[in-house]
Design a protein around this motif. Structure first.
Motif, PDB file in Angstrom:
ATOM      1  N   ALA A   1      -4.660  10.473 -11.171  1.00  0.00           N
ATOM      2  CA  ALA A   1      -6.180  10.205 -11.651  1.00  0.00           C
ATOM      3  C   ALA A   1      -7.238  10.867 -10.941  1.00  0.00           C
ATOM      4  CB  ALA A   1      -6.375   8.633 -11.270  1.00  0.00           C
ATOM      5  N   ALA A   2      -6.917  11.412  -9.821  1.00  0.00           N
ATOM      6  CA  ALA A   2      -7.978  12.432  -9.148  1.00  0.00           C
ATOM      7  C   ALA A   2      -7.990  13.753  -9.818  1.00  0.00           C
ATOM      8  CB  ALA A   2      -7.598  12.397  -7.564  1.00  0.00           C
ATOM      9  N   ARG A   3      -6.713  14.266 -10.328  1.00  0.00           N
ATOM     10  CA  ARG A   3      -6.931  15.650 -10.941  1.00  0.00           C
ATOM     11  C   ARG A   3      -7.492  15.606 -12.262  1.00  0.00           C
ATOM     12  NH1 ARG A   3      -1.413  15.657  -8.775  1.00  0.00           N
ATOM     13  NH2 ARG A   3      -0.422  14.601 -10.401  1.00  0.00           N
ATOM     14  N   ARG A   4      -7.567  14.044 -12.702  1.00  0.00           N
ATOM     15  CA  ARG A   4      -8.240  14.147 -14.124  1.00  0.00           C
ATOM     16  C   ARG A   4      -9.684  13.652 -13.854  1.00  0.00           C
ATOM     17  NH1 ARG A   4      -5.226  14.991 -18.282  1.00  0.00           N
ATOM     18  NH2 ARG A   4      -3.088  15.438 -17.738  1.00  0.00           N
ATOM     19  N   GLY A   5     -10.256  13.426 -12.981  1.00  0.00           N
ATOM     20  CA  GLY A   5     -11.476  12.882 -12.673  1.00  0.00           C
ATOM     21  C   GLY A   5     -11.917  11.574 -12.815  1.00  0.00           C
ATOM     22  N   MET A   6     -10.674  10.843 -12.670  1.00  0.00           N
ATOM     23  CA  MET A   6     -10.832   9.423 -12.973  1.00  0.00           C
ATOM     24  C   MET A   6     -11.643   8.905 -11.620  1.00  0.00           C
ATOM     25  SD  MET A   6      -7.383   8.630 -15.078  1.00  0.00           S
ATOM     26  CE  MET A   6      -7.698   7.059 -15.340  1.00  0.00           C
ATOM     27  N   VAL A   7     -12.208   7.702 -11.928  1.00  0.00           N
ATOM     28  CA  VAL A   7     -12.461   6.896 -10.505  1.00  0.00           C
ATOM     29  C   VAL A   7     -11.338   5.836 -10.233  1.00  0.00           C
ATOM     30  CG1 VAL A   7     -13.887   4.961  -9.791  1.00  0.00           C
ATOM     31  CG2 VAL A   7     -14.882   6.799 -11.457  1.00  0.00           C
ATOM     32  N   SER A   8     -10.947   5.850  -8.963  1.00  0.00           N
ATOM     33  CA  SER A   8      -9.803   5.238  -8.613  1.00  0.00           C
ATOM     34  C   SER A   8     -10.108   4.003  -7.608  1.00  0.00           C
ATOM     35  CB  SER A   8      -8.635   6.161  -8.056  1.00  0.00           C
ATOM     36  OG  SER A   8      -9.240   6.693  -6.677  1.00  0.00           O
ATOM     37  N   VAL A   9      -9.505   2.898  -7.998  1.00  0.00           N
ATOM     38  CA  VAL A   9      -9.604   1.542  -7.185  1.00  0.00           C
ATOM     39  C   VAL A   9      -8.498   1.133  -6.796  1.00  0.00           C
ATOM     40  CG1 VAL A   9     -10.653  -0.707  -7.096  1.00  0.00           C
ATOM     41  CG2 VAL A   9     -11.569   1.110  -8.553  1.00  0.00           C
ATOM     42  N   GLY A  10      -8.212   0.702  -5.547  1.00  0.00           N
ATOM     43  CA  GLY A  10      -6.952   0.501  -4.799  1.00  0.00           C
ATOM     44  C   GLY A  10      -6.940  -0.634  -4.211  1.00  0.00           C
ATOM     45  N   LEU A  11      -6.104  -1.799  -4.294  1.00  0.00           N
ATOM     46  CA  LEU A  11      -6.004  -2.966  -3.832  1.00  0.00           C
ATOM     47  C   LEU A  11      -4.694  -2.984  -3.085  1.00  0.00           C
ATOM     48  CD1 LEU A  11      -7.916  -3.528  -6.353  1.00  0.00           C
ATOM     49  CD2 LEU A  11      -7.272  -5.962  -5.742  1.00  0.00           C
ATOM     50  N   ALA A  12      -4.687  -3.156  -1.676  1.00  0.00           N
ATOM     51  CA  ALA A  12      -3.514  -3.167  -0.707  1.00  0.00           C
ATOM     52  C   ALA A  12      -3.398  -4.403   0.204  1.00  0.00           C
ATOM     53  CB  ALA A  12      -3.261  -1.802  -0.074  1.00  0.00           C
ATOM     54  N   GLY A  13      -2.495  -4.476   0.937  1.00  0.00           N
ATOM     55  CA  GLY A  13      -2.336  -5.603   1.992  1.00  0.00           C
ATOM     56  C   GLY A  13      -2.080  -4.872   3.379  1.00  0.00           C
ATOM     57  N   TYR A  14      -1.468  -5.648   4.241  1.00  0.00           N
ATOM     58  CA  TYR A  14      -1.088  -5.327   5.518  1.00  0.00           C
ATOM     59  C   TYR A  14      -2.373  -4.326   6.186  1.00  0.00           C
ATOM     60  CZ  TYR A  14       3.441  -6.772   4.323  1.00  0.00           C
ATOM     61  OH  TYR A  14       4.527  -7.556   3.982  1.00  0.00           O
TER      62      TYR A  14
ATOM     63  N   GLY B   1      -3.149  -1.435   4.740  1.00  0.00           N
ATOM     64  CA  GLY B   1      -3.301  -0.359   3.897  1.00  0.00           C
ATOM     65  C   GLY B   1      -2.343   0.415   3.393  1.00  0.00           C
ATOM     66  N   GLY B   2      -1.462   0.889   4.391  1.00  0.00           N
ATOM     67  CA  GLY B   2      -0.085   1.619   4.240  1.00  0.00           C
ATOM     68  C   GLY B   2      -0.769   3.104   3.793  1.00  0.00           C
ATOM     69  N   LYS B   3       0.166   3.663   3.110  1.00  0.00           N
ATOM     70  CA  LYS B   3      -0.141   5.175   2.533  1.00  0.00           C
ATOM     71  C   LYS B   3      -1.523   5.104   1.652  1.00  0.00           C
ATOM     72  CE  LYS B   3       4.508   6.835   3.278  1.00  0.00           C
ATOM     73  NZ  LYS B   3       5.698   7.529   2.346  1.00  0.00           N
ATOM     74  N   MET B   4      -1.665   3.908   1.063  1.00  0.00           N
ATOM     75  CA  MET B   4      -3.019   4.046   0.103  1.00  0.00           C
ATOM     76  C   MET B   4      -4.397   4.270   0.842  1.00  0.00           C
ATOM     77  SD  MET B   4      -4.044   1.006  -2.673  1.00  0.00           S
ATOM     78  CE  MET B   4      -2.539   1.081  -3.132  1.00  0.00           C
ATOM     79  N   ALA B   5      -4.355   3.588   2.310  1.00  0.00           N
ATOM     80  CA  ALA B   5      -5.295   3.727   3.276  1.00  0.00           C
ATOM     81  C   ALA B   5      -5.473   5.395   3.584  1.00  0.00           C
ATOM     82  CB  ALA B   5      -5.488   2.831   4.534  1.00  0.00           C
ATOM     83  N   GLU B   6      -4.434   6.063   3.494  1.00  0.00           N
ATOM     84  CA  GLU B   6      -4.218   7.579   3.838  1.00  0.00           C
ATOM     85  C   GLU B   6      -4.637   8.530   2.943  1.00  0.00           C
ATOM     86  OE1 GLU B   6      -0.487   8.237   5.554  1.00  0.00           O
ATOM     87  OE2 GLU B   6      -0.755   6.594   7.200  1.00  0.00           O
ATOM     88  N   SER B   7      -4.719   7.783   1.636  1.00  0.00           N
ATOM     89  CA  SER B   7      -4.797   8.900   0.387  1.00  0.00           C
ATOM     90  C   SER B   7      -6.313   9.050   0.145  1.00  0.00           C
ATOM     91  CB  SER B   7      -4.078   8.299  -0.781  1.00  0.00           C
ATOM     92  OG  SER B   7      -4.693   8.951  -2.055  1.00  0.00           O
ATOM     93  N   GLU B   8      -6.585  10.594  -0.111  1.00  0.00           N
ATOM     94  CA  GLU B   8      -7.667  11.024  -0.486  1.00  0.00           C
ATOM     95  C   GLU B   8      -8.252  10.848  -1.847  1.00  0.00           C
ATOM     96  OE1 GLU B   8      -8.160  15.006   0.869  1.00  0.00           O
ATOM     97  OE2 GLU B   8      -8.111  14.675   2.874  1.00  0.00           O
ATOM     98  N   ALA B   9      -7.190  10.233  -2.658  1.00  0.00           N
ATOM     99  CA  ALA B   9      -7.279  10.208  -4.158  1.00  0.00           C
ATOM    100  C   ALA B   9      -7.866   8.699  -4.458  1.00  0.00           C
ATOM    101  CB  ALA B   9      -5.839  10.469  -4.759  1.00  0.00           C
ATOM    102  N   VAL B  10      -7.907   7.899  -3.357  1.00  0.00           N
ATOM    103  CA  VAL B  10      -8.600   6.602  -3.894  1.00  0.00           C
ATOM    104  C   VAL B  10      -9.700   6.420  -3.339  1.00  0.00           C
ATOM    105  CG1 VAL B  10      -8.280   4.027  -3.230  1.00  0.00           C
ATOM    106  CG2 VAL B  10      -6.378   5.545  -3.228  1.00  0.00           C
ATOM    107  N   ASP B  11     -10.810   6.259  -4.373  1.00  0.00           N
ATOM    108  CA  ASP B  11     -12.261   6.324  -4.114  1.00  0.00           C
ATOM    109  C   ASP B  11     -12.719   5.205  -3.390  1.00  0.00           C
ATOM    110  OD1 ASP B  11     -12.712   8.775  -5.296  1.00  0.00           O
ATOM    111  OD2 ASP B  11     -12.509   7.849  -7.395  1.00  0.00           O
TER     112      ASP B  11
ATOM    113  N   GLY C   1       0.834  -1.383  -0.034  1.00  0.00           N
ATOM    114  CA  GLY C   1      -0.008  -0.065   0.156  1.00  0.00           C
ATOM    115  C   GLY C   1       1.027   1.181   0.070  1.00  0.00           C
ATOM    116  N   GLY C   2       2.108   1.092  -0.121  1.00  0.00           N
ATOM    117  CA  GLY C   2       3.087   2.332   0.039  1.00  0.00           C
ATOM    118  C   GLY C   2       4.117   2.558  -1.361  1.00  0.00           C
ATOM    119  N   SER C   3       3.634   2.009  -2.144  1.00  0.00           N
ATOM    120  CA  SER C   3       4.435   2.059  -3.470  1.00  0.00           C
ATOM    121  C   SER C   3       4.281   3.760  -4.290  1.00  0.00           C
ATOM    122  CB  SER C   3       3.985   1.146  -4.776  1.00  0.00           C
ATOM    123  OG  SER C   3       4.155  -0.442  -4.392  1.00  0.00           O
ATOM    124  N   THR C   4       5.149   4.116  -4.053  1.00  0.00           N
ATOM    125  CA  THR C   4       5.249   5.676  -4.387  1.00  0.00           C
ATOM    126  C   THR C   4       4.581   5.823  -6.034  1.00  0.00           C
ATOM    127  OG1 THR C   4       7.099   6.333  -3.031  1.00  0.00           O
ATOM    128  CG2 THR C   4       6.647   7.856  -4.810  1.00  0.00           C
TER     129      THR C   4
END
Length: 221
Positions: free
Chosen positions: A160-173, A175-185, A148-151
């Protein structure tokens, strides 16, 4: 080879150990280990149903809306997640018979593009730059990362967020930084510290997401 090194290798890989071994004991150990790992992944996958079931349905409806509006799906990840990203794109683009093919592209398959961007711009930008070139509002970005932390994955979500795209994240542990990101829908976290179990469970998640998306497109969900 020293006895110490040989012993260490033998402990990890019995078939490489030149010392006399009991074949039945080795087979018993392999059988036990296989059964334990199989049980682990079954339990982990079952735990994902109450954790992510409703969100998967919501995400599938959102993806169906995106595809119906002419959107496309872009996938990305590193290492084993890169392979999963390619598998996911292939699943949407070339599904089993009777399923609807959908426009999907993996951002990890073009070695020339990846090495050019890595060399000239930086590896952190290899996915974001591609989304900047290809992505548009209403498209879908799916990023996979066991930690969840791959830069480069996180930067792609920002793009993706800047372009108005829908974002889907898959992480382990956790969630890492991905869980903190407001860019992941939509975020789906596999709560395991084992990279192997995480990737196995992530495969299940995106296959279920594909099936639900197909159902949503057919008006069956």
């Amino acid at each position: 080879m020293s006895a110490r090194v040989e012993g260490a290798l033998g402990a990890l890989y019995p078939f490489l150990d030149s010392r006399a071994t009991d074949a039945e004991l080795v087979l018993a150990d392999v059988t036990r280990s296989t059964a334990e790992k199989a049980a682990e992944i079954v339990i982990l996958r079952e735990s994902l149903v109450p954790e992510h079931g409703r969100r998967l349905v919501e995400c599938a409806h959102r993806l169906a809306q995106a595809f119906q509006a002419g959107g496309r799906l872009f996938t990305f990840g590193n290492g084993g997640s890169s392979t999963d990203a390619q598998d996911l794109a292939q699943l949407f683009l070339h599904p089993p018979k009777a399923a609807r093919p959908l426009p999907a592209f993996s951002l990890t398959h073009d070695v020339a593009v990846l090495t050019a961007l890595s060399n000239d711009v930086g590896f952190d930008a290899v996915f974001a730059r591609q989304l900047a070139a290809f992505g548009r509002a209403g498209d879908v970005a799916v990023g996979l990362s066991t930690s969840g932390g791959s830069t480069n994955v996180l930067r792609a979500f920002d793009e993706a967020a800047r372009r108005g795209m829908v974002s889907v994240g898959l992480a382990g542990y956790d969630g890492g930084k991905m869980a903190e990101s407001e860019a992941v829908d939509y975020l789906f976290v596999v709560p395991s510290a084992s990279v192997h179990r995480v990737q196995e469970a992530q495969t299940t998640i995106y296959h279920v997401l594909w099936e639900l998306t197909q159902q949503a497109l057919a008006g069956e969900l």
